[in-house]
Design a protein around this motif. Structure first.
Motif: not given
Ligand SMILES: C[S@@+](CC[C@H](N)C(=O)[O-])C[C@H]1O[C@@H](n2cnc3c(N)ncnc32)[C@H](O)[C@@H]1O
Length: 430
Positions: A79, A100, A258, A272-273, A306-307
């Motif tokens: 999110a 995350l 995950s 959006s991943p 973090e991914i």
């Molecule tokens: C492209 S951004 C999303 C942005 C969002 N759509 C917005 O409008 O603000 C991808 C998000 O994936 C999150 N992320 C990365 N690894 C994650 C994980 N293991 N679990 C949950 N979120 C994760 C990041 O913190 C980041 O906020």
């Protein structure tokens, strides 16, 4: 995130490649054109806090208009700053958001604020006056490196202001002031504030030195004041727009998607991943997280999850992904690719398993490159899920002319991404 769109005719369909099936049909669109009623990507509460690689709200609104109905539950496991939550609530939908990044927990109460009465400008201004004349103990972030990022006199003032805001009632007014302090804490630091990445630069050091020769304190106070009043107006306008809405936005920041268990069935996924090549969301926002009171240990643990910076616990195979993997020669890049797909797919799967039959999954992705090889993310995700109870419904291509994600990147894709894709999958199993 600033981006310039090249305009394409709407509803133009073409085939990507002759050998491929009809599921490859891509519809070229401009989401900004399609959702012409949204003219400003930062409208209402969207721009209260800046966040890297945010959704433009037009994409989310298009997915909501096309693939949901009133009172539906929408899930977003990535999110970020909560764009899906804001759009869902504006459109009388419910949302469940995970990320995350702990910032989500601080931002959402402001972005979807639901009060009985309009917020008072007078009360906010009184608080700001008290902050400037504050005698409460200063707050220093629990961060061993904090002095590296600030001139001593600026750090003293910021600590005084943050000390004040951490000691008042933790209500919406405190949230508004914190959002403004987040802005100045970056602007008045040695990091480049125009790029999300935390990076001390000679240019910024010189700019701060020059600022210190001027009335920097007045300038800082003015930015805080203006930002606070703008946020208050944005929240009041949001409340006006949504005063008859009865929906819910649930959110949980600091969560590794995950490994989440989603507590309810949902009607649609819109997400959006993270990007394959530029995942530095925690690092980019760590200044904010420390000032908000999070500790070095918490931030370190989040960065670890973090991914794609952790080991894959399974290897994902699809036709297109296997071809990319075969072309890669560097072991570290193969590991990153495997980690990225393992954890991104785990997170999406946790959410998609909780979708109702016939529900749509709307996944917005780019076409990143790794070592010069294009990774067609939407195709890989489509191949994976069409073997697991989903049908491929459609792909929209939103072509962007310029896009800066994390400043200048040293990779083999100097032009950055040219297009972004909205993949639509449909749950077919009962
Ligand atoms: C492209 S951004 C999303 C942005 C969002 N759509 C917005 O409008 O603000 C991808 C998000 O994936 C999150 N992320 C990365 N690894 C994650 C994980 N293991 N679990 C949950 N979120 C994760 C990041 O913190 C980041 O906020």
């Amino acid at each position: 995130m600033e981006e310039q769109l090249t305009l394409f005719p709407i509803d133009t369909e073409f085939e990507v490649s002759k050998e491929r099936t009809t599921s490859d049909k891509i519809q070229l669109v401009s989401f900004r054109e399609l959702i012409y009623e949204i003219t400003d990507t930062g409208y209402l509460t969207h721009a209260i806090v800046s966040y890297p690689a945010k959704f433009i709200p037009q994409v989310v609104r298009y997915a909501i208009n096309t693939y949901t109905k009133e009172d539906d539950w929408i899930i977003d496991p990535f999110a970020g700053s909560g764009t899906v939550g804001v759009e869902a609530y504006l459109c009388k939908r419910n949302a469940i958001l995970y990320d995350l990044n702990l910032l989500l927990n601080h931002i959402m109460p402001l972005k979807v604020y639901r009060g009985e009465e309009r917020l008072s400008k007078e009360h906010l201004c009184n608080l700001l006056d008290s902050m400037q004349n504050n005698q409460t103990p200063p707050f220093t972030p629990a961060w061993s490196n904090v002095e590296y990022w600030y001139a001593p006199e600026i750090l003293t003032l910021l600590s005084q202001y943050w000390g004040f805001v951490h000691n008042i009632d933790q209500d919406v007014y405190a949230g508004i002031i914190k959002a403004a302090l987040i802005k100045v804490s970056k602007r008045f630091s040695y990091t480049e504030h125009r790029t999300p990445k935390l990076a001390r630069s000679k240019r910024k050091l010189a700019a701060i030195d020059e600022l210190l020769q001027q009335n920097w304190q007045e300038q800082l106070n003015q930015i805080v004041h203006d930002h606070c009043l703008k946020t208050l107006t944005d929240i009041n306008n949001f409340m006006m727009h949504t005063r008859h809405h009865q929906n819910q936005v649930e959110f949980q920041g600091g969560v590794d998607s995950s490994y989440i268990e989603v507590p309810r069935e949902c009607d649609t996924l819109i997400t959006s991943p993270p990007y394959l090549q530029a995942q530095e969301y925690i690092r980019s926002t760590k200044l904010d997280l420390f000032w908000l009171g999070h500790t070095e240990d918490e931030v370190r643990e989040l960065s670890r999850l973090e991914i794609p910076y952790r080991k894959a616990d399974r290897i994902i195979h699809t036709e297109t992904l296997d071809k990319v993997r075969e072309k890669l020669t560097r072991k570290d890049l193969i590991n990153r690719l495997d980690s990225y797909f393992c954890h991104t797919i785990n997170a999406l799967e946790n959410a998609m398993n909780r979708l109702k039959p016939n529900a749509a999954a709307c996944i917005f992705v780019g076409n990143p490159r790794i070592d010069g090889i294009t990774v067609e993310l939407w195709r890989i995700l489509s191949e994976y899920w069409t073997e697991r109870g989903f049908s491929h419904e459609k792909v929209y291509e939103d072509r962007i002319k310029t896009r800066q994600l994390f400043g200048v990147r040293k990779n083999k894709n100097p032009d950055g991404m040219k297009s972004e894709f909205l993949l639509i999958l449909r749950k077919t199993d009962a």
